[in-house]
Structure formats: structure tokens, C-alpha cells
Design an enzyme around this catalytic site. Structure first.
Site, PDB file in Angstrom:
ATOM      1  N   SER A   1       0.972  -1.112   0.187  1.00 36.77           N
ATOM      2  CA  SER A   1      -0.070  -0.092   0.149  1.00 36.77           C
ATOM      3  C   SER A   1       0.722   1.387  -0.119  1.00 36.77           C
ATOM      4  O   SER A   1       0.368   2.348  -0.312  1.00 36.77           O
ATOM      5  CB  SER A   1      -0.987   0.050   1.212  1.00 36.77           C
ATOM      6  OG  SER A   1      -0.330  -0.129   2.363  1.00 36.77           O
TER       7      SER A   1
ATOM      8  N   HIS B   1      -5.275  -3.532  -2.279  1.00 34.69           N
ATOM      9  CA  HIS B   1      -4.971  -2.565  -3.590  1.00 34.69           C
ATOM     10  C   HIS B   1      -4.805  -3.268  -4.880  1.00 34.69           C
ATOM     11  O   HIS B   1      -4.395  -2.570  -5.701  1.00 34.69           O
ATOM     12  CB  HIS B   1      -3.588  -1.685  -3.360  1.00 34.69           C
ATOM     13  CG  HIS B   1      -3.667  -0.801  -2.163  1.00 34.69           C
ATOM     14  ND1 HIS B   1      -4.246   0.297  -2.249  1.00 34.69           N
ATOM     15  CD2 HIS B   1      -3.415  -1.328  -1.005  1.00 34.69           C
ATOM     16  CE1 HIS B   1      -4.295   0.965  -1.078  1.00 34.69           C
ATOM     17  NE2 HIS B   1      -3.682  -0.055  -0.182  1.00 34.69           N
TER      18      HIS B   1
ATOM     19  N   LYS C   1     -11.500   0.213  -1.743  1.00 35.30           N
ATOM     20  CA  LYS C   1     -10.424   1.043  -2.635  1.00 35.30           C
ATOM     21  C   LYS C   1     -10.881   1.185  -3.964  1.00 35.30           C
ATOM     22  O   LYS C   1     -11.621   2.140  -4.411  1.00 35.30           O
ATOM     23  CB  LYS C   1      -9.065   0.366  -2.457  1.00 35.30           C
ATOM     24  CG  LYS C   1      -8.703  -0.033  -0.983  1.00 35.30           C
ATOM     25  CD  LYS C   1      -7.619   0.411  -0.499  1.00 35.30           C
ATOM     26  CE  LYS C   1      -7.551   0.812   1.143  1.00 35.30           C
ATOM     27  NZ  LYS C   1      -6.947  -0.008   1.977  1.00 35.30           N
TER      28      LYS C   1
HETATM   29  C1  LIG Z   1      -6.923  -0.368   3.385  1.00 32.05           C
HETATM   30  C2  LIG Z   1      -6.166  -1.746   3.616  1.00 32.05           C
HETATM   31  C3  LIG Z   1      -6.862  -2.538   4.629  1.00 32.05           C
HETATM   32  C4  LIG Z   1      -7.865  -2.058   5.366  1.00 32.05           C
HETATM   33  O1  LIG Z   1      -8.942  -2.015   4.705  1.00 32.05           O
HETATM   34  P1  LIG Z   1     -10.422  -1.026   4.943  1.00 32.05           P
HETATM   35  O2  LIG Z   1     -11.467  -1.420   4.312  1.00 32.05           O
HETATM   36  O3  LIG Z   1      -9.835   0.361   4.774  1.00 32.05           O
HETATM   37  O4  LIG Z   1     -10.406  -1.256   6.403  1.00 32.05           O
HETATM   38  C5  LIG Z   1      -6.346  -3.782   4.748  1.00 32.05           C
HETATM   39  N1  LIG Z   1      -5.361  -4.144   4.175  1.00 32.05           N
HETATM   40  C6  LIG Z   1      -4.425  -3.205   3.353  1.00 32.05           C
HETATM   41  C7  LIG Z   1      -3.173  -3.878   2.619  1.00 32.05           C
HETATM   42  C8  LIG Z   1      -5.056  -2.251   3.038  1.00 32.05           C
HETATM   43  O5  LIG Z   1      -4.545  -1.294   2.300  1.00 32.05           O
END
Ligand SMILES: *Cc1c(COP(=O)(O)O)cnc(C)c1O
Length: 388
Positions: A179, A207, A238
């Protein structure tokens, strides 16, 4: 007593340039947003395909509200399991070619719940050093032995796998797209090692879902290793532009999670309109390769331009483009100068990244126009000449 602690901690954050403040966005989440009253080009969201304010998702949500109302009233295991939730799970399973799927209310909750219900103190987990905080927290909660291997370094991973231990279960867990660095895990090699050392594999496609793979199925699909990965977790927050997360895997895996994952059991089900909007988003993602093509064209354009300017974009292979600046203060100054010039890119500092690895984290969207990208590149060039 508590007050002294608060003051001391906050002063120390301030002194180290690590104090965080929230800005307020008063527009919808598009490629241009209004932040703290100022219109800026948005280069920091995870809304890669521009779906977060897409009218088709809004309409799907409104239609669902008219049918099912707003709140879900209870947890999934009591009476909160509504038709929209199950339709979403079936839709994701079909899209990913998985036997079954379970939806969680967020990615954070999914990782914490999945990992802590599958592993315990008799097990060992091999975790990439740069895995997301929610994976790390899930492992800590599980009390499994945590072994952190060097980022995407298969020699480091194999070295650890070779060491014998009194462990019952072994699992490799990795983000599929990282990320903050924008690089990708070598899932083909990870699956080979897992087979060789009799380990299971769990991936976090947060992602990658909607971005990687022929139709956006994720990085497992990109490498053709979907069948070799035991637990495929991803988020709807995302590229999907919605909210929530999924776990795909076998019927047995999903049954176990329904029975054991505390972040699934002891929380209220997501409002059904969110599930309905997520289904619409997945329809759009599956049917529109054009969106992904725009995203990749824009990504390539920006990354190449930044490299020409001489900036360090690390090893990015995705629409997440880090600009490594090392110093937290420099990252903050750079981000503020960009904001003044009408461009929003947040500075990422420890503890989100390791010490001396502060950076700008720039993310490209399918909906950025060529002139947006040119303005971005021009401004970065000017500010870099000034600050670096
Ligand atoms: C954003 C993210 C999460 C958390 O997801 P949310 O739905 O925002 O709680 C988990 N793992 C990764 C790699 C992320 O980038």
C-alpha cells in the site's frame, strides 16, 4: 495523570514532525475535490477507478434503501443477514472463481478476524516486513509465532521456512500490492515455496482488487495462482469505491470464519445499501476494461515523467507511486507546497513507513485527465528544484 501523558505524547509528536491533523473534504470523492475549502487535484485517494462518486453506485444504494431501508439492525448471525449481503458474497465468489465468500464490515476487521480465528499459539506465520498494520494486528491477536521476512525477499523467506520448529500450522501472509510502496508480491514464487515447505498462503488484495488481473480479479489471477492460495482477502473500500471487505476460499474456510471470527460475529452487519452499491461496482469493474486501461495509461505517464525529473519512485509497479524523500519534514514541506499549488498528495511518515523512509504517496486515477497529469508533473518539478 492521563493529562500529563497526553501532553507529553502530543508534544513529542509535534517536535518530531509526526503530529497528524485531519483535513476536511466537502465535495464528493472525485479526481478534483474540495479540501479545507480549496479545490485541489486529488492524487492521494485509493479510489483508483473513480467509482466512489459514480452515479450508478449511488443509484444502486438508493434503490436498495427503498427496498430494504437503511440500517441492518443486528449482526449477521442474529437477524442482520439480509439478501443484499448474500447476493454480494455470491457475486464476489463468482467474479473470483472461488468456492465461497464472506463479507466483513472493513478490511481491518477482516484481517484481524480471519487471522485470529485460523491460527493460535501453536502456529507460525511468515509475514512480509511491509504487510499492512491490520495483518500485523491479526497476527498479534492470534498469538502465533510471528516471523517477519525481508520485503518481497524470497531468500529471506526460504531461510526462515527451513528452520525447524515445534509448530502445528504454518502460513505465509502477504499484501499482494503493497500500500505504501506500490510494488507487488511475487505470488508465483511464494506459492512454490509454500508447496515445498508445506505451508498455507493468505493474501490481502486490498490494492489489487479491481486493478490487477485481466478483469480486475486481483494479483492471484494475474499470476494464475488462485487455486494455490488458501485465503484470499480483499477490500471493497479502494478501487471498488465502496466499503467493507471479503474473504474468498473453500466452504470449510467460510464456515469456520462464520463460527469463529470475532470481528464478524460481534459486530453489526453493514447497511444493505452498501452491499448493493458494491455489487454494482463489481459489475462495472468486470465489464469495463476501458477503465483499467485509462488507469494504467495514466500510471505509466506519471511514473515515467517523475523518473525523468530524477525522483526516486522506488520499485512501483502499480498506480501507487511513492516519491521517496526520506526526511519527514521534507515530505511535509513538499506536500504543503503542492497543496498551495492546488495538488493534494499526502506525506507518509513513520510509523506508517520505516524510519528515514518518509515519502509522498501519489496515487493515480482512471479519471485524471491529461492536463491534470501535466499540471502535477510541472508542479512537482518546480517544487523539487526548490526543495531538493
Ligand atoms: C486499506 C487496507 C486495509 C484495510 O481496509 P479497510 O477496508 O480500509 O479497513 C487492509 N489491508 C490493506 C493492504 C489495505 O491497504
Amino acid at each position: 495523570m492521563l493529562n500529563d501523558y497526553l501532553e507529553k505524547e502530543l508534544n513529542s509528536l509535534e517536535a518530531n514532525g509526526l503530529k497528524r491533523k485531519m483535513k476536511i473534504t466537502s465535495s464528493t470523492q472525485g479526481s478534483r475535490i474540495v479540501v479545507d475549502g480549496k479545490e485541489v487535484l486529488n492524487f492521494c485517494s485509493n479510489n483508483y477507478l473513480g467509482l466512489a462518486d459514480d452515479f450508478r453506485l449511488c443509484k444502486a444504494a438508493i434503490d436498495e434503501i427503498e427496498k430494504s431501508g437503511f440500517g441492518s439492525g443486528a449482526s449477521r448471525l442474529i437477524c442482520g443477514n439480509m439478501t443484499a449481503h448474500r447476493r454480494l458474497e455470491e457475486r464476489i465468489a463468482r467474479f473470483k472463481g472461488a468456492e465461497n465468500c464472506l463479507v466483513f464490515s472493513s478490511g481491518y476487521m477482516a484481517n484481524v478476524g480471519i487471522i485470529s480465528s485460523l491460527f493460535n499459539r501453536e502456529d507460525v506465520i511468515y509475514s512480509d516486513r511491509l504487510n499492512h498494520a491490520s495483518i500485523v494486528d491479526g497476527i498479534l491477536l492470534s498469538r502465533a509465532k510471528l516471523k517477519r521476512y525481508k520485503h518481497c525477499d524470497m531468500d529471506s523467506l526460504e531461510e526462515m521456512l527451513k528452520q525447524e520448529g515445534p509448530f502445528k500450522k504454518k502460513c505465509i501472509i502477504t499484501d499482494s500490492v503493497f500500500s505504501m510502496d506500490g510494488d507487488i508480491a511475487p505470488l508465483d514464487k511464494i506459492c512454490e515455496l509454500a508447496k515445498k515447505y508445506d505451508c498455507s498462503v493468505m493474501i490481502d488484495e486490498a490494492h489489487a482488487f479491481g486493478v490487477m488481473g485481466e478483469k480486475g480479479e486481483g494479483l492471484a489471477k494475474h499470476f494464475g495462482v488462485e487455486q494455490e492460495i488458501d485465503v484470499q482477502m480483499g477490500t471493497l473500500s479502494k478501487a471498488v469505491g465502496s466499503f467493507g471487505a471479503y474473504c474468498c476460499g473453500s466452504n470449510k474456510l467460510i464456515s469456520l470464519l462464520i463460527n469463529k471470527a470475532r470481528s464478524f460475529i460481534y459486530t453489526t452487519a453493514m447497511p444493505p445499501m452498501i452491499a448493493a452499491a458494491s455489487i454494482k461496482a463489481i459489475d462495472i469493474i468486470e465489464e469495463n476494461s476501458k477503465l483499467r486501461k485509462l488507469l494504467w495509461d495514466n500510471t505509466k505517464y506519471v511514473n515515467e515523467a517523475l523518473k525523468r525529473i530524477g525522483l526516486d519512485t522506488m520499485n512501483t509497479q502499480t498506480p501507487i507511486i511513492p516519491v521517496l524523500l526520506k526526511s519527514s519534514k521534507l515530505a511535509v514541506d513538499f506536500s504543503e507546497r503542492l497543496f498551495d499549488a492546488g495538488i493534494y498528495i499526502s506525506a507518509i511518515r513513520p510509523p506508517t513507513v520505516e524510519k528515514n523512509m518518509a515519502r509522498l504517496r501519489l496515487t493515480v486515477m482512471a479519471t485524471h485527465r491529461k492536463e491534470d497529469l501535466d499540471h502535477l508533473i510541472q508542479q512537482i518539478k518546480t517544487i523539487a528544484a526548490d526543495l531538493l
